[in-house]
Design a protein around this motif. Structure first.
Motif, PDB file in Angstrom:
ATOM      1  N   ARG A  59       5.033  12.406   1.939  1.00  0.00           N
ATOM      2  CA  ARG A  59       4.628  11.383   0.976  1.00  0.00           C
ATOM      3  C   ARG A  59       3.112  11.248   0.944  1.00  0.00           C
ATOM      4  O   ARG A  59       2.498  11.204  -0.131  1.00  0.00           O
ATOM      5  CB  ARG A  59       5.275  10.047   1.324  1.00  0.00           C
ATOM      6  CG  ARG A  59       4.883   8.886   0.407  1.00  0.00           C
ATOM      7  CD  ARG A  59       5.587   7.604   0.836  1.00  0.00           C
ATOM      8  NE  ARG A  59       5.234   7.243   2.194  1.00  0.00           N
ATOM      9  CZ  ARG A  59       5.903   6.364   2.941  1.00  0.00           C
ATOM     10  NH1 ARG A  59       6.969   5.753   2.448  1.00  0.00           N
ATOM     11  NH2 ARG A  59       5.515   6.079   4.167  1.00  0.00           N
ATOM     12  N   SER A  60       2.505  11.189   2.110  1.00  0.00           N
ATOM     13  CA  SER A  60       1.061  11.048   2.200  1.00  0.00           C
ATOM     14  C   SER A  60       0.344  12.272   1.632  1.00  0.00           C
ATOM     15  O   SER A  60      -0.632  12.149   0.881  1.00  0.00           O
ATOM     16  CB  SER A  60       0.650  10.829   3.658  1.00  0.00           C
ATOM     17  OG  SER A  60      -0.753  10.770   3.789  1.00  0.00           O
ATOM     18  N   TYR A  79       6.490   5.567  -5.547  1.00  0.00           N
ATOM     19  CA  TYR A  79       6.777   6.929  -5.095  1.00  0.00           C
ATOM     20  C   TYR A  79       8.253   7.235  -5.295  1.00  0.00           C
ATOM     21  O   TYR A  79       9.119   6.370  -5.113  1.00  0.00           O
ATOM     22  CB  TYR A  79       6.422   7.049  -3.611  1.00  0.00           C
ATOM     23  CG  TYR A  79       6.719   8.394  -2.993  1.00  0.00           C
ATOM     24  CD1 TYR A  79       5.938   9.510  -3.275  1.00  0.00           C
ATOM     25  CD2 TYR A  79       7.778   8.541  -2.092  1.00  0.00           C
ATOM     26  CE1 TYR A  79       6.201  10.742  -2.687  1.00  0.00           C
ATOM     27  CE2 TYR A  79       8.048   9.761  -1.502  1.00  0.00           C
ATOM     28  CZ  TYR A  79       7.251  10.858  -1.801  1.00  0.00           C
ATOM     29  OH  TYR A  79       7.525  12.063  -1.209  1.00  0.00           O
ATOM     30  N   ALA A 139       7.375  10.609   5.715  1.00  0.00           N
ATOM     31  CA  ALA A 139       6.119   9.889   5.502  1.00  0.00           C
ATOM     32  C   ALA A 139       4.946  10.860   5.377  1.00  0.00           C
ATOM     33  O   ALA A 139       4.019  10.621   4.602  1.00  0.00           O
ATOM     34  CB  ALA A 139       5.874   8.909   6.645  1.00  0.00           C
ATOM     35  N   THR A 140       4.992  11.957   6.125  1.00  0.00           N
ATOM     36  CA  THR A 140       3.921  12.947   6.056  1.00  0.00           C
ATOM     37  C   THR A 140       3.879  13.610   4.692  1.00  0.00           C
ATOM     38  O   THR A 140       2.819  13.751   4.078  1.00  0.00           O
ATOM     39  CB  THR A 140       4.100  14.011   7.147  1.00  0.00           C
ATOM     40  OG1 THR A 140       4.068  13.389   8.428  1.00  0.00           O
ATOM     41  CG2 THR A 140       2.989  15.054   7.074  1.00  0.00           C
ATOM     42  N   ARG A 148       0.486  12.343  -2.226  1.00  0.00           N
ATOM     43  CA  ARG A 148      -0.436  11.404  -2.856  1.00  0.00           C
ATOM     44  C   ARG A 148      -1.882  11.858  -2.719  1.00  0.00           C
ATOM     45  O   ARG A 148      -2.678  11.725  -3.650  1.00  0.00           O
ATOM     46  CB  ARG A 148      -0.252  10.019  -2.234  1.00  0.00           C
ATOM     47  CG  ARG A 148       1.032   9.335  -2.716  1.00  0.00           C
ATOM     48  CD  ARG A 148       1.279   8.054  -1.993  1.00  0.00           C
ATOM     49  NE  ARG A 148       2.298   7.249  -2.660  1.00  0.00           N
ATOM     50  CZ  ARG A 148       2.883   6.192  -2.132  1.00  0.00           C
ATOM     51  NH1 ARG A 148       2.542   5.797  -0.910  1.00  0.00           N
ATOM     52  NH2 ARG A 148       3.792   5.516  -2.801  1.00  0.00           N
ATOM     53  N   GLN A 149      -2.237  12.408  -1.562  1.00  0.00           N
ATOM     54  CA  GLN A 149      -3.591  12.914  -1.375  1.00  0.00           C
ATOM     55  C   GLN A 149      -3.881  14.057  -2.335  1.00  0.00           C
ATOM     56  O   GLN A 149      -4.971  14.149  -2.918  1.00  0.00           O
ATOM     57  CB  GLN A 149      -3.775  13.383   0.065  1.00  0.00           C
ATOM     58  CG  GLN A 149      -3.802  12.271   1.100  1.00  0.00           C
ATOM     59  CD  GLN A 149      -3.892  12.812   2.517  1.00  0.00           C
ATOM     60  OE1 GLN A 149      -4.587  13.793   2.776  1.00  0.00           O
ATOM     61  NE2 GLN A 149      -3.181  12.190   3.437  1.00  0.00           N
ATOM     62  N   ASP A 174       6.355   2.270  -2.004  1.00  0.00           N
ATOM     63  CA  ASP A 174       7.589   3.060  -1.914  1.00  0.00           C
ATOM     64  C   ASP A 174       8.784   2.113  -1.834  1.00  0.00           C
ATOM     65  O   ASP A 174       9.529   2.110  -0.839  1.00  0.00           O
ATOM     66  CB  ASP A 174       7.524   3.972  -0.687  1.00  0.00           C
ATOM     67  CG  ASP A 174       8.653   4.993  -0.652  1.00  0.00           C
ATOM     68  OD1 ASP A 174       9.449   5.030  -1.608  1.00  0.00           O
ATOM     69  OD2 ASP A 174       8.745   5.743   0.336  1.00  0.00           O
ATOM     70  N   GLN A 217       0.821  -1.200   0.000  1.00  0.00           N
ATOM     71  CA  GLN A 217       0.000   0.000   0.000  1.00  0.00           C
ATOM     72  C   GLN A 217       0.867   1.267   0.000  1.00  0.00           C
ATOM     73  O   GLN A 217       0.514   2.272  -0.626  1.00  0.00           O
ATOM     74  CB  GLN A 217      -0.936   0.002   1.209  1.00  0.00           C
ATOM     75  CG  GLN A 217      -1.972   1.122   1.177  1.00  0.00           C
ATOM     76  CD  GLN A 217      -3.036   0.940   2.249  1.00  0.00           C
ATOM     77  OE1 GLN A 217      -3.031  -0.036   2.992  1.00  0.00           O
ATOM     78  NE2 GLN A 217      -3.942   1.888   2.323  1.00  0.00           N
ATOM     79  N   LEU A 218       1.997   1.226   0.688  1.00  0.00           N
ATOM     80  CA  LEU A 218       2.907   2.374   0.683  1.00  0.00           C
ATOM     81  C   LEU A 218       3.458   2.628  -0.716  1.00  0.00           C
ATOM     82  O   LEU A 218       3.703   3.769  -1.102  1.00  0.00           O
ATOM     83  CB  LEU A 218       4.069   2.145   1.654  1.00  0.00           C
ATOM     84  CG  LEU A 218       3.783   2.315   3.133  1.00  0.00           C
ATOM     85  CD1 LEU A 218       5.033   2.007   3.938  1.00  0.00           C
ATOM     86  CD2 LEU A 218       3.288   3.718   3.444  1.00  0.00           C
TER      87      LEU A 218
END
Length: 266
Positions: free
Chosen positions: A235-236, A162, A232-233, A239-240, A49, A46-47
């Motif tokens: 990255r999220s 990613y 990670a933040t 994508r959002q 990456d 799901q990541l």
């Protein structure tokens, strides 16, 4: 023959971008958990990456560059300008990208949005004095974002893994092609090469980077100060943002395909 700014940039991006992807794939891949561990393996998938070790190295490099170069310059820029001036700078640089947005909307089958981009470019380049002002928005033609990555998405190309690129920041295997393609579609690329155009290209790119960094001074500081894992933040959030842009385009415009194109039923 002397190489122009356009040809140097295009050749550099054409070699560098795929090279970075390949280098990351060969040098720093995350080790997936065994498939028998279903929860961890699903989380890994799901990541999406797989190049995380290499991406994190580039993230740290960018942080150093930002801390000692981009952020201080952006803070100084904010100190000597007003919000109104920065808005006009943003309008000007955005107007330069309007032809690229128009072409991408045409390629993805979004005629209404393509028309909006064309009208915006014509109005803002003339009445708006080269895009310094945005009369098109006041007349009912607001800015609509898109790029080649979103065009590829409309064609069914998956996002892919990613990527975090040095200097350029968050991206993906699909979105990374924005870099060379977006340059080709700018008005500067179509104009005859000249020294003044070269100087203008450097100046426009520099002011756009500074103006954009100034816009995100507080949000980036807040993430770096409060997030347990800023990488990670970011990255999220990236994508959002991309998913939201694609969803807005799908909801806003009706696709029109040529009769000979046998597209899947929607």
């Amino acid at each position: 023959m002397k190489m122009t700014l356009k040809s140097r940039l295009m050749r550099g991006l054409a070699v560098t971008v795929p090279g970075l992807v390949l280098a990351g794939a060969l040098s720093g891949c995350a080790t997936p958990p065994p498939k028998t561990d279903k929860a961890d393996y699903q989380a890994y998938k799901q990541l999406n990456d797989p190049l995380e070790p290499t991406n994190r190295v580039f993230f740290k490099v960018n942080n150093v560059l930002d801390t000692y170069v981009m952020k201080p310059v952006a803070e100084g820029y904010v100190h000597v300008t007003t919000q109104g001036i920065r808005n006009h700078v943003g309008d000007f640089t955005s107007n330069i990208g309007e032809p690229a947005r128009m072409l991408n909307f045409m390629a993805s089958g979004d005629p209404t949005d393509a028309g909006t981009s064309l009208v915006r470019f014509l109005l803002n380049s003339t009445i708006g004095i080269g895009g310094i002002f945005d009369p098109a928005a006041a007349l009912g033609y607001p800015k609509i974002d898109t790029d080649f990555g979103l065009t590829l998405a409309s064609w069914g190309v998956p996002a892919g893994p990613y990527l975090y690129l040095p200097v350029f920041g968050p991206s993906g295997a699909r979105d990374v092609w924005n870099l060379p393609v977006e340059w080709v579609a700018t008005p500067m690329a179509a104009a005859p090469a000249s020294t003044s155009l070269t100087d203008f290209g450097y100046a426009e790119t520099g002011i756009d980077l500074i103006n954009t960094r100034a816009e995100y001074l507080q949000p980036i500081d807040q993430i770096n100060a409060t997030a347990l894992d800023p990488y990670a933040t970011f990255r999220s959030l990236y994508r959002q943002s991309r998913a939201s842009q694609l969803q807005q385009i799908k909801q806003r415009d009706k696709k029109t395909w040529p009769d000979w194109y046998h597209h899947p039923a929607q």
